[in-house]
Motif scaffolding. Structure first.
Motif, PDB file in Angstrom:
ATOM      1  N   SER A  74       0.338   6.136   4.820  1.00 59.42           N
ATOM      2  CA  SER A  74      -0.442   5.562   5.921  1.00 59.42           C
ATOM      3  C   SER A  74      -1.253   6.621   6.651  1.00 59.42           C
ATOM      4  O   SER A  74      -2.252   6.292   7.302  1.00 59.42           O
ATOM      5  CB  SER A  74       0.482   4.841   6.912  1.00 59.42           C
ATOM      6  N   ARG A 113      -2.880   6.015  -1.117  1.00 56.93           N
ATOM      7  CA  ARG A 113      -3.471   6.117   0.219  1.00 56.93           C
ATOM      8  C   ARG A 113      -3.439   4.749   0.854  1.00 56.93           C
ATOM      9  O   ARG A 113      -3.994   3.786   0.320  1.00 56.93           O
ATOM     10  CB  ARG A 113      -4.900   6.649   0.122  1.00 56.93           C
ATOM     11  N   LYS A 114      -2.750   4.632   1.982  1.00 54.72           N
ATOM     12  CA  LYS A 114      -2.590   3.355   2.695  1.00 54.72           C
ATOM     13  C   LYS A 114      -2.049   2.269   1.768  1.00 54.72           C
ATOM     14  O   LYS A 114      -2.619   1.183   1.639  1.00 54.72           O
ATOM     15  CB  LYS A 114      -3.903   2.930   3.354  1.00 54.72           C
TER      16      LYS A 114
END
Length: 249
Positions: A203, A110-111
């Motif tokens: 993202s 995640r990100k």
């Protein structure tokens, strides 16, 4: 290490490579590869597919390379294993293979920045992502009839551990049809490389273990017909064999 999933005597087994043309089961048995039924080396969770992610393929189609990844999703029903058969509809005039490096996610992402991206990869396999041009309405976001048909995405034979592939961005790809080479390329020619793709998708959504990213194909696609044997091969990853058969009437 190279890992596989095979079916034998009604049961599914984990297997590893025992040598050229041989698989080794967890109980130590070694068998010829044509003595077992090959399954996709993983059961894909969410599958991300890339359109026009090689500059030479964009030129082949007379398109400009995209400014951001052209991603879309693929359904699980489409996947089959090594040495399996793909159905070719009788009403289709142009159907072609696509040799692709497939990236298997091994750790929740995640990100994730591109500098951390490889740490979220479990390994790599080979995909042959057939497309049916007759049903194509949007080159940039192919529809379900083009990219999610039953039997139209052979995957395998092996899942190769990430650490056994020192540089996934410098691997030769090739396809042969009935023994004749029709496609040749290298992963270094991707428009968006593996770290960029992981950074991009993570993202805005969470990537989970078992997710799959098909990274696109170079130029050299040709029409294939029932009876053709199509072999998609990526250096250090594997040689994936598939045969076209007519769709039953």
């Amino acid at each position: 290490m190279k890992h596989a999933r095979i079916s034998l005597d009604g049961a599914i087994h984990a297997a590893t490579e025992a040598g050229p043309g041989l698989v080794r089961l967890a109980d130590g048995r070694e068998l010829p590869e044509d003595a077992v039924t090959w399954l996709p080396p993983i059961e894909p969770r969410t599958t991300f597919t890339l359109a026009i992610n090689y500059a030479d393929h964009a030129r082949e189609l007379a398109f400009q390379a995209p400014e951001e990844p052209l991603g879309f999703l693929k359904a699980a029903n489409t996947f089959i294993g090594h040495r399996a058969q793909t159905l070719r509809p009788a009403d289709v005039a142009f159907m072609h293979y696509e040799c692709e490096l497939a990236v298997v996610i091994g750790k929740t992402a995640r990100k994730v920045s591109r500098s951390q991206a490889y740490g979220h990869v479990a390994g790599y396999t080979v995909a042959n992502d057939y497309a049916l041009r007759d049903y194509l309405e949007n080159w940039y976001r192919p529809n379900l009839r083009v990219k999610s048909r039953d039997t139209c995405t052979p995957l395998g034979p092996w899942l190769v551990d990430r650490d056994d592939v020192p540089d996934p961005m410098n691997l030769n790809l090739r396809t042969t049809v009935n023994g004749v080479q029709t496609q040749c390329g290298n992963t270094r020619d991707m428009v968006f490389d593996v770290p960029a793709l992981i950074e991009y998708f993570s993202s805005f959504m969470t990537l989970s273990p078992g997710d799959l990213i098909l990274t696109g194909t170079p130029d050299g696609i040709v029409n294939v017909q029932p009876g053709d044997e199509v072999v998609t091969e990526i250096e250090g990853i594997g040689r994936l064999v598939n045969t076209l058969v007519p769709f039953p009437t």
